[in-house]
Design a protein around this motif. Structure first.
Motif, short mmCIF file in Angstrom:
data_model
loop_
_atom_site.label_atom_id
_atom_site.label_comp_id
_atom_site.label_asym_id
_atom_site.label_seq_id
_atom_site.Cartn_x
_atom_site.Cartn_y
_atom_site.Cartn_z
N GLU A 40 23.65 143.91 37.39
CA GLU A 40 22.43 143.81 38.18
C GLU A 40 22.33 142.44 38.86
OE1 GLU A 40 17.54 144.07 37.65
OE2 GLU A 40 18.86 144.04 35.89
N LEU A 41 22.62 141.39 38.09
CA LEU A 41 22.58 140.04 38.64
C LEU A 41 23.64 139.83 39.71
CD1 LEU A 41 22.00 138.02 35.35
CD2 LEU A 41 20.41 138.21 37.26
N ALA A 44 22.53 141.42 42.86
CA ALA A 44 21.50 140.58 43.48
C ALA A 44 22.12 139.36 44.13
CB ALA A 44 20.48 140.15 42.43
N ALA A 47 23.65 140.38 47.42
CA ALA A 47 22.62 140.63 48.43
C ALA A 47 22.01 139.32 48.94
CB ALA A 47 21.53 141.53 47.84
N VAL A 48 21.72 138.40 48.04
CA VAL A 48 21.13 137.13 48.43
C VAL A 48 22.10 136.32 49.29
CG1 VAL A 48 20.36 134.88 47.57
CG2 VAL A 48 19.53 136.97 46.50
N LYS A 61 16.77 132.14 43.66
CA LYS A 61 16.55 133.28 44.55
C LYS A 61 17.10 134.57 43.96
CE LYS A 61 16.41 130.58 48.83
NZ LYS A 61 17.09 130.26 50.10
N VAL A 62 18.19 134.46 43.24
CA VAL A 62 18.75 135.65 42.58
C VAL A 62 17.79 136.12 41.49
CG1 VAL A 62 20.63 136.47 41.11
CG2 VAL A 62 21.14 135.07 43.12
N LYS A 64 14.56 135.64 41.37
CA LYS A 64 13.38 136.20 42.02
C LYS A 64 13.65 137.62 42.50
CE LYS A 64 10.09 135.28 45.78
NZ LYS A 64 9.74 134.37 46.89
N ARG A 65 14.85 137.87 42.97
CA ARG A 65 15.17 139.20 43.52
C ARG A 65 15.11 140.28 42.44
NH1 ARG A 65 17.34 140.36 48.45
NH2 ARG A 65 18.08 142.49 48.70
N ILE A 66 15.45 139.94 41.21
CA ILE A 66 15.42 140.93 40.14
C ILE A 66 14.12 140.85 39.34
CG2 ILE A 66 17.93 140.90 39.92
CD1 ILE A 66 17.46 139.35 37.26
N ASP A 125 27.13 144.27 52.84
CA ASP A 125 26.86 143.00 52.19
C ASP A 125 28.13 142.33 51.68
OD1 ASP A 125 24.20 143.24 52.69
OD2 ASP A 125 23.57 143.55 50.62
#
Length: 226
Positions: A40-41, A44, A47-48, A61-62, A64-66, A125
């Motif tokens: 999952e990380l 993320a 994507a970031v 930021k990673v 925050k995204r999850i 991505d």
């Protein structure tokens, strides 16, 4: 006070012995399946990095995204360099999966098509991140090492496939397999890097024409042309 002069009763002593205080876990230790959380990380992080670029990407930021904390991210990736290196490994693992084919039933045209299809909307991505990695690899030795190692493995495996095709008579053998593999890598790398920038140049129909051209270039010379 008991007979021994202690202020702690025998009952309390027994309780403390049987129920020791558990040590604190590592800061940010996640709950649940470790591999799932890491995946999952990593998703993320990809994507970031695709959205923010290499410079703009951060552990915060990673997290925050999850919807997590920075501590959760640092449990898996100690710092940004380690996180981006893991992203690079993920990218090349997908490329390596392309070459997991049976040499006895080789279809190099379909193999190259898979390579280009990796740049479809579901994988965009990864390629945006790949461009970022290439741009910073010269100054980031850890990233450069990942790219160099996996690129060498990729070319070596592709050369083995080309060599099999040469032995079967489906690929020209007047050029060493290693050189043909290097040329094929250069062609596809160039196309993949430009596809997000010039989508009109790489319509599905034109991609098929490009692949047919490659097939013609690596096909054995016809008897009439000798």
């Amino acid at each position: 006070m008991n007979n021994s002069g202690s202020l702690v009763s025998p009952t309390n002593q027994h309780s403390e012995t049987d129920n020791p205080v558990k040590p604190r876990g590592r800061r940010g230790r996640p709950v649940g399946d470790r591999e799932s959380k890491r995946a999952e990380l990593l998703a993320a992080a990809i994507a970031v990095t695709a959205e923010e670029g290499y410079t703009g990407a951060s552990l915060r930021k990673v997290a925050k995204r999850i919807g997590g904390t920075t501590g959760t991210v640092t449990y898996y990736f100690a710092n940004k360099e380690e996180m981006i290196t893991a992203v690079a490994e993920e990218l090349f693992s997908k490329l390596a999966a392309l070459l997991d084919v049976n040499d006895e039933n080789l279809d190099l045209n379909k193999l190259l098509q898979k390579w280009l299809v990796l740049n479809d909307s579901s994988e965009t991505d990864l390629w945006l991140v790949f461009i970022q990695l290439l741009a910073h690899a010269r100054h980031e030795l850890a990233i450069a090492a990942v790219i160099q190692r996996h690129s060498a493995q990729f070319r070596s495996r592709l050369a083995s496939i080309v060599e099999t095709g040469q032995a079967q008579g489906t690929i020209r053998n007047d050029i060493p397999a290693e050189l043909l593999a290097d040329q094929l890598c250069a062609l596809c790398d160039g196309w993949v890097l430009m596809m997000p920038i010039e989508p009109e140049r790489f319509t599905p129909e034109r991609v098929q024409v490009l692949l047919q051209t490659v097939s013609t270039l690596i096909a054995p010379p016809s008897a009439s042309s000798v």
